[in-house]
Design a protein around this motif. Structure first.
Motif, mmCIF file in Angstrom:
data_model
loop_
_atom_site.group_PDB
_atom_site.id
_atom_site.type_symbol
_atom_site.label_atom_id
_atom_site.label_comp_id
_atom_site.label_asym_id
_atom_site.label_seq_id
_atom_site.Cartn_x
_atom_site.Cartn_y
_atom_site.Cartn_z
ATOM 1 N N SER B 143 0.989 -1.089 -0.123
ATOM 2 C CA SER B 143 -0.107 0.193 -0.041
ATOM 3 C C SER B 143 0.856 1.153 0.096
ATOM 4 C CB SER B 143 -0.865 0.146 1.098
ATOM 5 O OG SER B 143 -0.208 0.248 2.501
ATOM 6 N N ALA B 144 2.000 1.215 0.760
ATOM 7 C CA ALA B 144 2.859 2.332 0.619
ATOM 8 C C ALA B 144 3.308 2.570 -0.764
ATOM 9 C CB ALA B 144 4.064 2.074 1.618
ATOM 10 N N LYS B 148 3.055 6.012 -2.903
ATOM 11 C CA LYS B 148 4.046 6.660 -3.231
ATOM 12 C C LYS B 148 4.006 6.782 -4.977
ATOM 13 C CE LYS B 148 9.021 6.539 -3.386
ATOM 14 N NZ LYS B 148 10.175 6.028 -3.002
ATOM 15 N N ASN B 149 3.732 5.812 -5.638
ATOM 16 C CA ASN B 149 3.988 5.922 -6.941
ATOM 17 C C ASN B 149 2.623 6.077 -7.799
ATOM 18 O OD1 ASN B 149 6.735 5.125 -6.832
ATOM 19 N ND2 ASN B 149 6.124 3.111 -6.534
ATOM 20 N N TRP B 188 -4.572 5.360 6.271
ATOM 21 C CA TRP B 188 -5.669 4.915 5.393
ATOM 22 C C TRP B 188 -5.621 3.249 5.690
ATOM 23 C CZ3 TRP B 188 -4.457 1.058 1.598
ATOM 24 C CH2 TRP B 188 -5.290 0.837 0.641
ATOM 25 N N GLN B 189 -4.511 2.874 6.089
ATOM 26 C CA GLN B 189 -4.391 1.276 6.576
ATOM 27 C C GLN B 189 -4.869 0.826 7.906
ATOM 28 O OE1 GLN B 189 -0.245 0.413 6.277
ATOM 29 N NE2 GLN B 189 -0.461 -0.590 4.679
ATOM 30 N N TRP B 190 -4.940 1.911 8.649
ATOM 31 C CA TRP B 190 -5.837 1.597 9.739
ATOM 32 C C TRP B 190 -7.035 2.192 10.054
ATOM 33 C CZ3 TRP B 190 -4.200 -1.743 13.529
ATOM 34 C CH2 TRP B 190 -2.881 -2.247 13.332
ATOM 35 N N GLU B 253 5.980 1.323 6.152
ATOM 36 C CA GLU B 253 5.512 2.739 5.239
ATOM 37 C C GLU B 253 6.786 3.667 4.956
ATOM 38 O OE1 GLU B 253 4.158 1.128 7.682
ATOM 39 O OE2 GLU B 253 1.944 0.802 7.242
ATOM 40 N N ILE B 254 7.574 3.849 6.029
ATOM 41 C CA ILE B 254 8.574 4.753 6.005
ATOM 42 C C ILE B 254 10.029 4.247 5.234
ATOM 43 C CG2 ILE B 254 10.471 5.862 7.427
ATOM 44 C CD1 ILE B 254 8.210 5.880 9.572
#
Ligand SMILES: Nc1ncnc2c1ncn2[C@@H]1O[C@H](COP(=O)(O)OP(=O)(O)O)[C@@H](O)[C@H]1O
Ligand SMILES: [Mg+2]
Lengths: 367, 316
Positions: B143-144, B148-149, B188-190, B253-254
């Motif tokens: 998801s990150a 990002k892209n 968004w994930q949580w 995610e980082i």
């Protein structure tokens, strides 16, 4: 004036019609009980009055004001739910003052009204408790208190006692009756228990399958049920029904024949019925007597006898596979299997035509 | 309990001594057997916990860098000192707290709003529910990368395209607002987790309570404020507790988006420890950092329990 008029009220869920045209007039200060078997639409009718259900058609008029389309809060009624529906995170005081606070009533008035309601319901020492720390009867009283503080025009109760145990139910029944006198308010009460209906009501509304079968005082319903449904629903133990056939009539008397062959003559005008018609004889346990088999209206075999102390209920099997429940004195001793005679008090018997409608007795027609 | 009742019997009824003895010994025998049967799993659990913990503590007091093999001299609390005074530490600390706080705020507020809204029946509610929950099943790395892209990319991302359509300058999220971007992704994930719990809680809200409030004159807002929100207090507390535990250690995610940068702007404690251990190969300092993170997590947990634990233990 808290006079409630319901005109041609109908309510459907999808294709299923639950209320099939209700017409009812409830007078000011009256205690009216809706009674009927489970699922007959009592709650739906009550909730329609409260504004919690939208009606399909018809009209509800309270004190001359059409409230059919109004929101629940605008109707000036209070309702006590079967589950009590107390607000669990508020203490008793807050539960009762909630409506007044929302209405913007000033603090001193709220305080006075809550105190007053708490005094009437003997809740004063419980005001700071949460609902979870109360017993069933106390919760019930808080639910009533929540209704009282608002001084509504009409109180609505939906089976308020059905979650209480038998002893508490009797006690709360008395308290409700007392409350009705004290507040002098219009009350509508829903129950499936005909004993509650008979003991509490000024007038009882008997419902069945979305229709009103009969409206009347408890004794009117008991003595003059308009049809077989009401006759069977009101009174415990139930009225016995025996199929019969009309074999003759003369003057003010009608003669019928029971399946076992006996002939009975009842005070009924023969005009509205023809010879040979199928009818049903209805007779209450308290209007029958066990006698010796000779000269009795009927004979049968004694089944179980139930001793209540004050009364004895004797179950008698008669010809045609029917069982009659006869109410005898408390000290009656019957022997199981014994052949006994049953005598009817025919002046108090009921007769229903093949549609189940009562054939009025001559004495009643004259009255 | 059993022993007490034995004593009571003995004092009231004169029982044969041998009898009582055998009863007592049978009792203690049963206890001994139970102890033996339980001990393997207790032992495993103990090792499971103690070994990594004690090794971490041990490493944290050594000068232990993978770049310098050989001696690992004892250096006392020097590693802790270095970690705490590292320029990344205060950034990592505040980033961790901001990340946790912001994501909690977003997920709880939106979670409550959405679960209240979808509690009233409407056509297609089942599908909407599934769609609301589904982000939870996507791996954090995936998801990150998608965010990002495909979404936040300043040239080819959907957001950039949207900005252009509306005649605005596209935002380069990871350069201009890197921490906010990370917060957005993690929230968004949580959010589905919060919705899942709160939605279920909404279904147990007593309808008659709401109806009683309506009759009492409560409008939509008053019902929400006085009936719904108090009813949701407990599930909200659960959401906050569980999310906090996981949000303190956000890493993937980082790692997949900013790599902790620019500078230390998106470095949280978990990422700081990783960079100490694996980028600078300093096991000693990473261990010290890990222990500090554990202490921090405990402090946060302590305050959270104090803050919302009351509504958790309070039974309705
Ligand atoms: N929301 C609803 N949707 C569909 N049918 C309903 C609904 N509420 C009640 N009913 C039906 O209406 C009938 C009458 O219900 P109710 O008024 O609750 O009966 P009761 O006389 O036992 O209080 C029942 O058959 C019930 O299944
Ligand atoms: Mg009902």
């Amino acid at each position: 004036m808290a006079e409630l008029k319901i005109n041609a009220l109908r309510k459907s869920y999808g294709d299923i019609e639950i209320l099939k045209g209700i017409d009812l007039h409830i007078r000011d200060h009256e205690f009216v009980v809706f009674v009927g078997p489970s699922g007959c639409g009592k709650s739906t009718l009550l909730r329609s009055i409260a504004g919690l259900e939208e009606v399909t058609s018809g009209q509800i008029v309270l004190g001359g004001r059409d409230i059919t389309g109004l929101k629940p809060a605008e109707r000036d009624l209070a309702m006590v739910f079967q589950s009590y529906a107390l607000y669990p995170h508020m203490n008793v005081r807050k539960n009762m003052s909630f409506a007044l606070e929302l209405a913007g009533v000033d603090k001193a008035t709220i305080e006075a009204k809550v105190k007053d309601a708490a005094r009437i319901l003997e809740l004063t020492h419980l005001l700071d408790r949460k609902p979870k720390d109360l017993s069933g009867g106390q919760r019930q009283r808080v639910a009533i208190g929540r209704a009282i503080v608002r001084h509504p025009q009409v109180f609505l109760f939906d089976e308020p006692l059905s979650n209480l145990d038998a002893a508490l139910r009797v006690q709360m029944r008395l308290e409700l009756a007392r409350l009705h006198h004290e507040l002098n308010a219009t009350m509508i009460y829903v129950t499936h228990d005909q004993v509650e209906a008979m003991t509490l009501a000024d007038r009882v509304v008997v419902m069945n399958q979305g229709r009103i079968e009969q409206v009347g005082t408890p004794l009117e319903l008991y003595h003059h049920p308009v049809n077989q449904f009401v006759a069977g629903f009101i009174g415990t133990p139930k009225m016995a029904f025996i199929p019969a056939r009309v074999i003759g009539g003369q003057g003010h008397e009608l003669t019928i024949q029971l399946p076992s062959g006996e002939h009975l003559t009842l005070p009924r005008s023969p005009d509205s019925i023809h010879v040979g018609a199928e009818v049903t004889l209805g007779i209450r346990p308290e209007h029958m007597r066990i006698v010796s088999p000779e000269n009795a209206n009927l004979t049968g075999q004694l089944d179980v006898t139930e001793h209540l102390g004050s009364d004895t209920y004797c179950h008698v099997n008669i010809d045609g596979g029917h069982t009659l429940t006869v109410r005898q004195g408390g000290d009656y001793e019957g022997r199981f299997g014994e052949i006994v005679g049953v005598d009817f008090d025919l002046s108090r018997a009921h007769l229903f035509d093949s549609e189940g409608n009562a054939l009025d007795s001559v004495t009643r027609q004259a009255a | 309990m059993t022993i007490q009742s034995c004593d009571l019997n003995a004092s009231v009824v004169p029982m044969p001594v041998s009898n009582e003895n055998s009863a007592a010994s049978a009792h203690s025998k049963a206890q001994r057997v139970a102890r033996w049967l339980v001990s393997p799993s207790v032992l495993v659990l103990l090792l499971w916990m103690i070994v990594p913990l004690s090794m971490t503590i041990y490493f944290s007091v050594l000068q232990y860098s993978l770049l310098y093999p050989g001696e690992h001299p004892f250096v006392g609390l020097e590693n802790y000192e270095f970690f705490l005074t590292d320029e990344g530490f205060s950034a990592g600390m505040s980033n961790t707290l901001i990340l946790v706080g912001a994501v909690l705020a977003i997920t709880v507020v939106l979670g409550v709003a959405i679960s209240v809204l979808i509690n009233t029946p409407f056509p297609g509610r089942g599908i909407v529910r599934v769609m609301l929950i589904s982000p939870f099943f996507i791996m954090p790395t995936v998801s990150a990368l998608v965010w990002k892209n495909l979404l936040m990319h300043p040239v080819s991302g959907v957001f950039a395209w949207l900005a252009q359509v509306m005649g605005m300058e596209p935002v380069d999220w990871f350069a201009q607002y890197p921490l906010s971007a990370i917060i957005l992704i993690v929230a968004w994930q949580w959010l589905p987790f919060a919705i899942l719990l709160l939605m279920t809680a909404m279904q147990s809200l007593d309808k008659e309570q709401v109806e009683a409030a309506k009759l009492d004159g409560a409008g939509g807002w008053a019902i929400f404020r006085h009936i719904t929100l108090p009813h949701l207090a407990r599930p909200i507390a659960v959401v906050v507790m569980i999310e906090t535990i996981f949000l303190l250690s956000v890493f993937a995610e980082i790692f997949t988006t900013t790599g902790g940068g620019p500078g230390y702007e998106t470095t949280n404690l978990a990422y700081l420890i990783y960079s100490q251990a694996l980028l600078q190969f300093d096991v000693g300092m990473a261990s010290a950092g890990g222990l500090i993170a554990v202490v921090l997590a405990n402090i946060v947990a302590f305050f959270l329990v104090r803050l919302i634990g009351k509504s958790l233990t309070e039974k309705h």
